[in-house]
Design an enzyme around this catalytic site. Structure first.
Site, PDB file in Angstrom:
ATOM      1  CG  ASN A  75      -0.780  -8.345  -4.656  1.00 52.20           C
ATOM      2  OD1 ASN A  75      -0.787  -8.947  -5.724  1.00 52.20           O
ATOM      3  ND2 ASN A  75       0.326  -8.163  -3.993  1.00 52.20           N
ATOM      4  CB  CYS A 128      -1.647  -7.091   2.086  1.00 49.19           C
ATOM      5  SG  CYS A 128      -1.426  -6.372   0.447  1.00 49.19           S
ATOM      6  CB  CYS A 183      -0.760  -0.806   0.124  1.00 51.97           C
ATOM      7  SG  CYS A 183      -1.966   0.277  -0.669  1.00 51.97           S
ATOM      8  NE  ARG A 184      -1.629  -3.920   4.371  1.00 52.10           N
ATOM      9  CZ  ARG A 184      -2.618  -4.470   5.046  1.00 52.10           C
ATOM     10  NH1 ARG A 184      -2.488  -4.668   6.352  1.00 52.10           N
ATOM     11  NH2 ARG A 184      -3.727  -4.842   4.447  1.00 52.10           N
ATOM     12  CB  SER A 185       1.505  -8.227  -0.151  1.00 53.42           C
ATOM     13  OG  SER A 185       0.552  -7.888  -1.129  1.00 53.42           O
ATOM     14  CG  ASP A 209      -5.016  -1.286   4.546  1.00 55.23           C
ATOM     15  OD1 ASP A 209      -4.302  -0.689   3.713  1.00 55.23           O
ATOM     16  OD2 ASP A 209      -6.157  -1.715   4.293  1.00 55.23           O
TER      17      ASP A 209
HETATM   18  P1  4NP Z   1      -3.167  -3.465   0.882  1.00 61.48           P
HETATM   19  O1  4NP Z   1      -4.072  -2.151   1.012  1.00 61.48           O
HETATM   20  O2  4NP Z   1      -3.976  -4.605   1.455  1.00 61.48           O
HETATM   21  O3  4NP Z   1      -1.977  -3.165   1.733  1.00 61.48           O
HETATM   22  O4  4NP Z   1      -2.859  -3.632  -0.590  1.00 61.48           O
HETATM   23  C1  4NP Z   1      -5.383  -2.104   0.492  1.00 61.48           C
HETATM   24  C2  4NP Z   1      -5.593  -1.822  -0.834  1.00 61.48           C
HETATM   25  C3  4NP Z   1      -6.878  -1.747  -1.333  1.00 61.48           C
HETATM   26  C4  4NP Z   1      -7.954  -1.972  -0.490  1.00 61.48           C
HETATM   27  C5  4NP Z   1      -7.744  -2.281   0.835  1.00 61.48           C
HETATM   28  C6  4NP Z   1      -6.451  -2.351   1.335  1.00 61.48           C
HETATM   29  N1  4NP Z   1      -9.277  -1.852  -1.002  1.00 61.48           N
HETATM   30  O5  4NP Z   1     -10.216  -2.017  -0.210  1.00 61.48           O
HETATM   31  O6  4NP Z   1      -9.465  -1.614  -2.202  1.00 61.48           O
END
Ligand code: 4NP
Length: 162
Positions: free
Chosen positions: A15, A12, A17-19, A127
């Protein structure tokens, strides 16, 4: 033998939240199916902002709530991953675009949208990072559970037809 293992990498943007949820749920699902020894599983980020960090506390809380063990930290995808892994899963269309852009020539991994294996047909794992609550994390868990089972059934069918 470890080199006969099938290898799956969950991707994701950050790395955190989702993955990690997808990774933890997929690992738990293969363990419960008695297939734990047959799979190598990891997750990674498109971006480098959170490298070395544990998942977002909302992701950790969601996994705890559902008894999904998790202790990994964020890392960024590297070119070798595209040759090492059999399957690399993205969570949304933006992940898939980024993966295609980064994939080297002769990439071994199949680049797959995780949601394409959801029997309910919800293709995008949204997200939830900027949400003010944790509902999106619970939803990600539920989607990951359906997609893990759906993908493993797909692999089983592929094996039966060979
Ligand atoms: P993820 O969520 O892709 O599901 O881990 C996010 C975590 C951090 C950010 C974006 C999405 N960020 O921009 O820091």
């Amino acid at each position: 033998m470890s080199n006969n293992k099938k290898k799956a990498l969950f991707i994701c943007l950050g790395n955190i939240c989702r993955s990690p949820i997808a990774e933890g749920v997929f690992q738990k699902t293969v363990n419960e199916m008695g297939l734990g020894d047959e799979w190598d599983i990891d997750s990674a980020a498109i971006g480098g902002w959170h490298v070395g960090n544990p998942p977002d506390t909302r992701a950790l809380d969601t996994m705890k709530k559902h008894n999904v063990p998790y202790s990994n930290h964020a890392r960024q995808i590297i070119t070798e991953d595209f040759q090492q892994y059999d399957y690399i899963f993205g969570m949304d269309e933006s992940n898939m675009k980024d993966l295609s852009k980064r994939a080297p020539k002769g990439c071994k991994a199949k680049l797959l949208l995780f949601g394409d294996f959801d029997p309910k047909g919800e293709r995008i794992i949204r997200d939830p990072y900027y949400d003010s609550d944790s509902k999106g994390f619970e939803k990600c868990y539920q989607q990951s559970l359906r997609c893990s089972k759906g993908f493993l059934e797909h692999v089983q069918k592929e094996n039966e037809s060979v």
